[in-house]
Design an enzyme around this catalytic site. Structure first.
Site, PDB file in Angstrom:
ATOM      1  N   ARG A  13      -4.478   6.117  11.766  1.00 56.80           N
ATOM      2  CA  ARG A  13      -3.872   7.618  11.744  1.00 56.80           C
ATOM      3  C   ARG A  13      -2.995   7.856  12.857  1.00 56.80           C
ATOM      4  O   ARG A  13      -1.816   7.820  12.719  1.00 56.80           O
ATOM      5  CB  ARG A  13      -5.233   8.613  11.892  1.00 56.80           C
ATOM      6  CG  ARG A  13      -4.732   9.940  11.215  1.00 56.80           C
ATOM      7  CD  ARG A  13      -3.740  10.786  12.325  1.00 56.80           C
ATOM      8  NE  ARG A  13      -4.578  11.033  13.571  1.00 56.80           N
ATOM      9  CZ  ARG A  13      -4.117  11.617  14.617  1.00 56.80           C
ATOM     10  NH1 ARG A  13      -2.960  11.980  14.720  1.00 56.80           N
ATOM     11  NH2 ARG A  13      -4.898  11.763  15.714  1.00 56.80           N
ATOM     12  N   GLU A 143      -4.915  20.012  20.588  1.00 59.44           N
ATOM     13  CA  GLU A 143      -3.790  19.250  20.947  1.00 59.44           C
ATOM     14  C   GLU A 143      -3.107  19.874  21.825  1.00 59.44           C
ATOM     15  O   GLU A 143      -2.906  21.207  22.256  1.00 59.44           O
ATOM     16  CB  GLU A 143      -2.920  19.757  19.395  1.00 59.44           C
ATOM     17  CG  GLU A 143      -1.751  18.833  19.803  1.00 59.44           C
ATOM     18  CD  GLU A 143      -0.558  19.126  18.585  1.00 59.44           C
ATOM     19  OE1 GLU A 143       0.481  18.200  18.379  1.00 59.44           O
ATOM     20  OE2 GLU A 143      -0.960  19.914  17.576  1.00 59.44           O
TER      21      GLU A 143
END
Length: 518
Positions: A13, A143
């Site tokens: 990923r 994030e």
């Protein structure tokens, strides 16, 4: 510090976000199998939801395999705070774990999502609730967490306070832009763990300042329960923390036992290198081609007399072998190690003369490999080596519509029977050189002649080289008893350069057989 650490690999990923990298479904499945079955990482993150039809096929194939192997809970997919869309995509493919990508800094929240923190938390809660309804386990990324801790720490704690009672298994803390220094990693993680001792936290490092491995180990020392890595440090910009380096650091520096099989790490690295097209740096720890190579003669001498330059980071841990290079810095021990590799014995005086020639060639910046030794020996000892094999004809035809075909004629001097034979064969292949090798294979069968396995094939063209530039083809061959040797060919034509290297390979094997009999 925890005695057991979860290792999550995100090569498929986050690693695929490296420029120029795109895996086919079969390649992704192969890497996933090696990671879980051979290397034995704890979890793998394989894709982002809703990316493409090709990604959908990759995910479906990996999940189908994982269900058969009863390990589907080890397969994770990145999803988004979109309430239902990512979850439905994952659920329809049979996935069981979603890693939610939330915003871990006010900067990202206000300038990218353009939402309030209350709205974002509510969206996350609705997404988690829907996932629970579908039987999907949730982890969550914050994030840009590192910048959140530096510039908007209250916001990070607002997120954790608001979500700590939700059905979220792991809170994952990424240094998204790779900006943290080790002391900051330690400070931030210790502070968070003190506030939330009952939550599971992962650390996800990036390598923009070249400290991803160090920061990952510092995070473990600070008490983190899980770490994220990629094979060969693959990833966007400068990449992520390399799996192989982190594993060895955990084992050697922190004395933490993992379930990772070290002997499989090099095979995994080379597989990812081949599939990604991204060459491993020669000096890359653990997996680089030069990592276990001694160049200086004093080092080779020390190893021969008592392993004086050997550490706990020895090559056999990774199913590799130590090598001793040949060049202007070589000593007698370098030469002796390489002679042993190709089973050739020389007298003390002969070794001295051969070593002098090696140093002379090294001064001219020529690269010398073990495969060059038979030619150097033959030249120095003034016993010109009569070639056992001589390529007399090679005609290769390629076209847009048909598979390439090669016609090869070899002159073979069978010294045992004291006769010469002209051997000719033709064959098709997937490329010009493949067709040539298939024809060589047919010839070898005719005379019951063993051939090595081609392990690696590289082509070098001088920087700024034009269409008529000389090409150097370097081929690594695997031979008996796991030995390897290298041959090179130089020609303006890439295929002919490879053919020159192959002709050298045939004669090196013949030379070794003659020396062994002698």
């Amino acid at each position: 510090m925890n005695k057991e650490i979860e290792i999550m690999d995100t090569t498929l990923r986050d690693g695929e976000q490296m420029k120029g990298v795109s895996y086919s479904p079969q390649e992704k499945l192969t890497i996933a199998k090696i990671l879980l079955e051979e290397v034995k990482v704890d979890r793998i993150e394989i894709a982002s939801a809703k990316v493409s039809k090709g990604e959908e096929q990759s995910v479906a194939e990996i999940i189908d395999w994982a269900k058969k192997m009863n390990c589907v809970e080890k397969i994770e997919i990145l999803g988004f705070v979109d309430k239902t869309e990512s979850i439905d995509w994952i659920n329809n493919l049979g996935g069981k774990v979603m890693n939610i990508l939330s915003k871990g800094s006010m900067n990202h929240l206000t300038n990218q999502l353009r939402k309030t923190k209350e709205q974002h938390v509510q969206d996350i809660k609705e997404t988690v609730a829907y996932a629970n309804k579908k039987g999907i386990t949730c982890n969550i990324y914050f994030e840009d967490w590192s910048q959140g801790m530096i510039n908007s720490r209250d916001y990070v704690y607002y997120l954790l306070n608001s979500l700590q009672e939700e059905s979220i298994k792991r809170f994952m803390l990424p240094d998204t832009l790779g900006i943290l220094y080790s002391s900051q990693v330690s400070e931030f993680i210790k502070e968070i763990l003190a506030r939330y001792p009952n939550l599971h936290f992962d650390f996800h490092a990036h390598n923009d300042y070249g400290v991803a491995t160090a920061n990952t180990l510092i995070a473990v020392e600070a008490g983190i329960k899980g770490v994220h890595c990629t094979v060969n440090g693959m990833g966007e910009r400068t990449g992520n923390a390399p799996l192989e380096e982190v594993v060895v650091g955990l084992h050697d520096f922190l004395k933490i036992k993992t379930g990772i099989e070290e002997k499989c790490l090099f095979h995994l690295s080379k597989t990812v290198e081949a599939f990604s097209g991204q060459r491993i740096a020669f000096n890359k720890p653990i997996s680089g081609s030069n990592v276990f190579t001694q160049t200086a003669g004093i080092h080779a001498d020390g190893d021969k007399k008592g392993n004086l330059y050997v550490t706990s980071l020895f090559p056999e841990r990774f199913n590799r072998k130590r090598q001793y290079s040949l060049g202007k810095l070589s000593g007698k021990s370098n030469l002796e190690y390489n002679l042993e590799e190709i089973d050739i014995e020389l007298t003390k005086a002969q070794k001295k003369r051969v070593l002098e020639r090696i140093i002379e060639l090294g001064d001219r910046k020529e690269t010398i490999t073990t495969g060059d030794l038979p030619y150097i020996i033959s030249d120095v000892l003034e016993t010109p080596q009569e070639k056992t094999f001589k390529l007399e004809l090679c005609n290769i035809v390629t076209s847009m519509e048909l598979r390439p075909i090669a016609v090869v004629k070899l002159l073979y001097k069978d010294k045992g029977k004291n006769k010469e034979m002209q051997l000719e064969e033709s064959a098709q292949g997937d490329g010009g050189y493949d067709a040539f090798m298939n024809a060589i294979g047919k010839i070898a069968k005719k005379i019951n002649y063993p051939l090595p396995i081609l392990l690696d094939y590289t082509v070098n063209i001088p920087p700024g080289g034009k269409t008529d530039a000389l090409v150097q083809c370097t081929i690594t061959w695997g031979w008996q008893n796991h030995k390897t040797f290298i041959t090179k060919g130089v020609n303006p034509d890439q295929v002919l350069a490879a053919i020159e290297a192959t002709e050298k390979m045939l004669n090196i094997i013949a030379f070794q057989k003659k020396e062994n009999k002698g």
